[in-house]
Design an enzyme around this catalytic site. Structure first.
Site, PDB file in Angstrom:
ATOM      1  N   TRP A 212     -16.739  11.497 -12.276  1.00 11.27           N
ATOM      2  CA  TRP A 212     -15.882  11.155 -11.134  1.00 11.27           C
ATOM      3  C   TRP A 212     -15.238  12.387 -10.501  1.00 11.27           C
ATOM      4  O   TRP A 212     -14.905  12.391  -9.318  1.00 11.27           O
ATOM      5  CB  TRP A 212     -14.794  10.151 -11.561  1.00 11.27           C
TER       6      TRP A 212
ATOM      7  N   GLU B 157       0.841  -1.216   0.000  1.00 13.01           N
ATOM      8  CA  GLU B 157       0.000   0.000   0.000  1.00 13.01           C
ATOM      9  C   GLU B 157       0.865   1.251   0.000  1.00 13.01           C
ATOM     10  O   GLU B 157       0.540   2.244  -0.654  1.00 13.01           O
ATOM     11  CB  GLU B 157      -0.932   0.011   1.212  1.00 13.01           C
TER      12      GLU B 157
ATOM     13  N   ASN C 271     -10.567   2.102   3.159  1.00 16.67           N
ATOM     14  CA  ASN C 271     -10.237   1.979   1.740  1.00 16.67           C
ATOM     15  C   ASN C 271     -11.286   1.189   0.943  1.00 16.67           C
ATOM     16  O   ASN C 271     -11.668   1.588  -0.157  1.00 16.67           O
ATOM     17  CB  ASN C 271      -8.855   1.325   1.574  1.00 16.67           C
TER      18      ASN C 271
ATOM     19  N   TRP D  57       1.789   1.744  -3.473  1.00 19.17           N
ATOM     20  CA  TRP D  57       0.699   2.369  -4.256  1.00 19.17           C
ATOM     21  C   TRP D  57       0.760   3.887  -4.102  1.00 19.17           C
ATOM     22  O   TRP D  57       0.566   4.653  -5.048  1.00 19.17           O
ATOM     23  CB  TRP D  57      -0.679   1.883  -3.790  1.00 19.17           C
TER      24      TRP D  57
ATOM     25  N   TRP E  37     -21.815  12.101 -18.856  1.00 20.40           N
ATOM     26  CA  TRP E  37     -22.175  12.007 -17.436  1.00 20.40           C
ATOM     27  C   TRP E  37     -23.537  12.625 -17.201  1.00 20.40           C
ATOM     28  O   TRP E  37     -23.955  13.535 -17.915  1.00 20.40           O
ATOM     29  CB  TRP E  37     -21.123  12.708 -16.568  1.00 20.40           C
TER      30      TRP E  37
ATOM     31  N   TRP F 201      -9.796   7.742  -7.447  1.00 22.11           N
ATOM     32  CA  TRP F 201     -11.003   8.043  -8.233  1.00 22.11           C
ATOM     33  C   TRP F 201     -10.869   7.544  -9.669  1.00 22.11           C
ATOM     34  O   TRP F 201     -11.802   6.983 -10.229  1.00 22.11           O
ATOM     35  CB  TRP F 201     -11.336   9.540  -8.179  1.00 22.11           C
TER      36      TRP F 201
HETATM   37  P1  FAD Z   1      -3.249   1.513   5.332  1.00 25.94           P
HETATM   38  O1  FAD Z   1      -3.969   0.367   4.732  1.00 25.94           O
HETATM   39  O2  FAD Z   1      -2.703   1.336   6.693  1.00 25.94           O
HETATM   40  O3  FAD Z   1      -2.072   1.896   4.317  1.00 25.94           O
HETATM   41  C1  FAD Z   1      -0.870   2.582   4.737  1.00 25.94           C
HETATM   42  C2  FAD Z   1      -0.677   3.847   3.958  1.00 25.94           C
HETATM   43  O4  FAD Z   1      -0.478   3.564   2.582  1.00 25.94           O
HETATM   44  C3  FAD Z   1      -1.858   4.799   4.001  1.00 25.94           C
HETATM   45  O5  FAD Z   1      -1.840   5.577   5.165  1.00 25.94           O
HETATM   46  C4  FAD Z   1      -1.663   5.609   2.737  1.00 25.94           C
HETATM   47  O6  FAD Z   1      -0.730   6.648   2.927  1.00 25.94           O
HETATM   48  C5  FAD Z   1      -1.069   4.593   1.781  1.00 25.94           C
HETATM   49  N1  FAD Z   1      -2.107   3.986   0.940  1.00 25.94           N
HETATM   50  C6  FAD Z   1      -2.897   2.935   1.251  1.00 25.94           C
HETATM   51  N2  FAD Z   1      -3.680   2.609   0.213  1.00 25.94           N
HETATM   52  C7  FAD Z   1      -3.402   3.486  -0.772  1.00 25.94           C
HETATM   53  C8  FAD Z   1      -3.882   3.663  -2.096  1.00 25.94           C
HETATM   54  N3  FAD Z   1      -4.807   2.870  -2.630  1.00 25.94           N
HETATM   55  N4  FAD Z   1      -3.389   4.684  -2.810  1.00 25.94           N
HETATM   56  C9  FAD Z   1      -2.441   5.495  -2.314  1.00 25.94           C
HETATM   57  N5  FAD Z   1      -1.943   5.360  -1.073  1.00 25.94           N
HETATM   58  C10 FAD Z   1      -2.406   4.378  -0.308  1.00 25.94           C
HETATM   59  N6  FAD Z   1      -5.404   7.995   0.397  1.00 25.94           N
HETATM   60  C11 FAD Z   1      -4.923   9.148   0.883  1.00 25.94           C
HETATM   61  O7  FAD Z   1      -3.940   9.143   1.629  1.00 25.94           O
HETATM   62  N7  FAD Z   1      -5.502  10.349   0.549  1.00 25.94           N
HETATM   63  C12 FAD Z   1      -6.586  10.423  -0.273  1.00 25.94           C
HETATM   64  O8  FAD Z   1      -7.054  11.531  -0.573  1.00 25.94           O
HETATM   65  C13 FAD Z   1      -7.139   9.204  -0.767  1.00 25.94           C
HETATM   66  N8  FAD Z   1      -8.250   9.209  -1.543  1.00 25.94           N
HETATM   67  C14 FAD Z   1      -8.754   8.019  -2.031  1.00 25.94           C
HETATM   68  C15 FAD Z   1      -9.883   8.032  -2.864  1.00 25.94           C
HETATM   69  C16 FAD Z   1     -10.398   6.853  -3.380  1.00 25.94           C
HETATM   70  C17 FAD Z   1     -11.618   6.889  -4.268  1.00 25.94           C
HETATM   71  C18 FAD Z   1      -9.771   5.629  -3.064  1.00 25.94           C
HETATM   72  C19 FAD Z   1     -10.305   4.340  -3.603  1.00 25.94           C
HETATM   73  C20 FAD Z   1      -8.657   5.600  -2.246  1.00 25.94           C
HETATM   74  C21 FAD Z   1      -8.122   6.781  -1.710  1.00 25.94           C
HETATM   75  N9  FAD Z   1      -6.984   6.788  -0.865  1.00 25.94           N
HETATM   76  C22 FAD Z   1      -6.492   7.973  -0.402  1.00 25.94           C
HETATM   77  C23 FAD Z   1      -6.238   5.544  -0.604  1.00 25.94           C
HETATM   78  C24 FAD Z   1      -6.649   4.755   0.656  1.00 25.94           C
HETATM   79  O9  FAD Z   1      -8.021   4.560   0.684  1.00 25.94           O
HETATM   80  C25 FAD Z   1      -6.208   5.423   1.969  1.00 25.94           C
HETATM   81  O10 FAD Z   1      -4.852   5.778   1.888  1.00 25.94           O
HETATM   82  C26 FAD Z   1      -6.374   4.474   3.142  1.00 25.94           C
HETATM   83  O11 FAD Z   1      -7.705   4.086   3.264  1.00 25.94           O
HETATM   84  C27 FAD Z   1      -5.896   5.143   4.406  1.00 25.94           C
HETATM   85  O12 FAD Z   1      -6.093   4.321   5.506  1.00 25.94           O
HETATM   86  P2  FAD Z   1      -4.863   3.710   6.314  1.00 25.94           P
HETATM   87  O13 FAD Z   1      -3.906   4.780   6.669  1.00 25.94           O
HETATM   88  O14 FAD Z   1      -5.425   2.898   7.422  1.00 25.94           O
HETATM   89  O15 FAD Z   1      -4.217   2.769   5.219  1.00 25.94           O
END
Ligand code: FAD
Length: 474
Positions: free
Chosen positions: A362, A277, A344, A280, A309, A385
């Site tokens: 979107w 993650e 997420n 990502w 849209w 998105w």
């Molecule tokens: P964990 O699962 O603990 O992951 C650790 C860290 O990895 C996160 O804190 C984050 O920094 C990064 N990460 C995890 N998943 C992703 C991912 N898919 N893409 C990029 N980085 C990721 N994340 C944001 O930080 N800011 C946003 O504005 C954001 N908008 C999102 C919008 C959509 C539509 C989707 C599907 C995902 C988005 N995410 C965003 C990614 C992800 O959902 C969140 O980072 C995550 O839910 C944060 O929770 P966590 O810290 O417990 O994640």
């Protein structure tokens, strides 16, 4: 010599490359500034609660720097142009010899930094650092020297490159020779709508590091089994800290490696799953640098811009308010509206619902998320998105459409999460919770909960048709 550190999205003193470099010369006088730009934040749809989180973290950084003899001056102006004017004047006033800052990669921020450097050239030496990523943008490329467009080969190359870079964490600066200082004037309240942050996200890098330590020690092993269930606190919840730089990705990686030394060798482990993650996060940022049009909210796949849209404010509002009649979507949106954080899996489900069930652009969803998220981050939000909308690179294909009812059944089987956010469904039995109107009909009860605003089967067909027409160029 006078060294100035310009803090932006790096509100911490530990493992801060710019701050560390500014402090290397023990005889230098070190100053720090933070410039709030509420007008710019409005343009970027920054959530008021993210601004409040920045403010709370600034107070902590100010104290920590003062303890080390570094004054942090917080200034507020409207936009980036005004920020440059102020910075240039401040440098002259304080006779600054060298400016240190950590790079931001969004286009307006890059432009700001280029202009600031131009204005300061000849008077102040400017040094910038790649601090917000494990590997700098552009460092992970295909054999042909291009950015990867698909995630899995990017990750493979990323992991190979990781051993070639120094990703160790830097210590906090030592106290300066003159000793501790009284704290400078606290940052004034920002000229921005006020909002609370909530007890789930205490400010400060100690709180972030503590959460990181506990997560890597006690939870990461179960990450793969738990990460998809919103009723379980199975993810780290560190995103708000990473988004404004209270925590660095190097700190995350190094803590993970300290707890799980085999992380890179064992790709089935929870630790690797979590690192995935973090990668990502890197992927979307590297992508944004390689394709700056993403900052202008252009779709990655061009033909998707031809999708017709639906322009329907009532449907958009129902989605925003958590009143679609699909419980998992509504519970998710209420979590977002109330806390500024969303799980997420739910971000994927609710984004898919807006685009594929309501056929709403979107970008309206991207903007709304940004206006609410505590962890709002342009690259990750845009990437998420575009993934959900099937407009991005390596996104869900357009014909893969989540069914919001079965997603709810799969990922919140007992309805624990839904019940928490939709107390009006308290009486509905578990089995009926994902389609409460059916139960209400059978029981001849009225629920204080909307009927589904669209029929999923019908909506799915309409969306497929709209994407196919766009693909044919119609
Ligand atoms: P964990 O699962 O603990 O992951 C650790 C860290 O990895 C996160 O804190 C984050 O920094 C990064 N990460 C995890 N998943 C992703 C991912 N898919 N893409 C990029 N980085 C990721 N994340 C944001 O930080 N800011 C946003 O504005 C954001 N908008 C999102 C919008 C959509 C539509 C989707 C599907 C995902 C988005 N995410 C965003 C990614 C992800 O959902 C969140 O980072 C995550 O839910 C944060 O929770 P966590 O810290 O417990 O994640």
């Amino acid at each position: 010599a006078t060294h100035l550190v310009w803090l932006r999205n790096d509100l911490r003193i530990t493992d801060n490359k710019a701050l560390h470099a500014a402090c290397c010369d023990p005889t230098a006088r070190v100053l720090a500034v933070f410039i709030a730009t509420p007008g710019q934040w409005r343009q970027h749809q920054m959530a008021p609660r993210q601004a409040a989180f920045i403010h709370a973290n600034l107070l902590q950084v100010q104290q920590a720097l003062a303890d080390r003899g570094i004054p942090l001056v917080c200034h507020q102006c409207d936009d980036f142009a005004a920020a440059i004017d102020w910075l240039v004047a401040y440098c002259a006033q304080e006779r600054v010899d060298a400016l240190f800052y950590n790079r931001q990669h969004e286009i307006n921020e890059l432009r700001r930094d280029r202009q600031a450097e131009r204005r300061l050239s000849g008077q102040v030496i400017c040094q910038s650092f790649d601090d917000s990523l494990l590997l700098p943008p552009g460092s992970v490329q295909t054999g042909g020297g291009e950015m990867y467009k698909i995630y899995t080969p990017f990750r493979k190359a990323f992991i190979q490159r990781l051993s070639e870079f120094d990703v160790s964490s830097l210590p906090a600066p030592k106290p300066r020779e003159g000793g501790a200082l009284p704290v400078s004037a606290a940052p004034a309240a920002f000229d921005y709508p006020s909002a609370g942050v909530g007890a789930d996200f205490p400010a400060g890098e100690e709180a972030a590091l503590q959460r990181l330590r506990v997560f890597c020690r006690e939870q990461v092993q179960d990450y793969l089994q738990q990460r998809d269930f919103p009723a379980i606190a199975g993810t780290s919840s560190l995103s708000p800290y990473l988004a404004i730089g209270v925590l660095s990705p190097r700190q995350c990686f190094n803590r993970l490696r300290a707890e799980c030394p085999q992380v890179l060798e064992n790709s089935d482990s929870g630790a690797f799953g979590w690192l995935n993650e973090l990668i990502w996060r890197e992927f979307y940022r590297h992508l944004m640098v390689a394709y700056p049009a993403l900052c202008r909210h252009r779709p990655f796949i061009e033909w998707t811009d031809k999708v017709r849209w639906r322009d329907n404010d009532a449907l958009l509002l129902a989605w925003q308010q958590g009143a679609t009649g699909y419980p998992i979507v509504d519970a998710a949106m209420r979590q977002l509206n109330k806390t500024g954080w969303m799980h997420n899996r739910l971000r994927m489900i609710s984004a898919s619902f807006l685009v594929k069930d309501l056929l709403i652009d979107w970008r309206a969803g991207e903007r709304y998320f940004m206006s609410q998220l505590l962890d709002g981050d342009l690259a990750a939000n845009n990437g998420g998105w575009q993934w959900a909308a099937s407009t991005g690179t390596d996104a869900a294909p357009y014909f893969r459409i989540f069914n919001p009812t079965t997603q709810g059944e799969r990922f919140d089987p007992q309805g624990t999460f839904i019940r928490k956010w939709l107390p009006e469904l308290a009486d509905v039995p578990d089995n009926d919770l994902h389609q409460p109107y059916r139960w209400a009909e059978k029981q001849q009860r009225t629920l204080d909960y909307p009927l589904p605003i669209v029929d999923h089967k019908q909506a799915r067909l309409e969306t497929l048709a709209a994407f196919e027409a766009a693909r044919r160029g119609e």
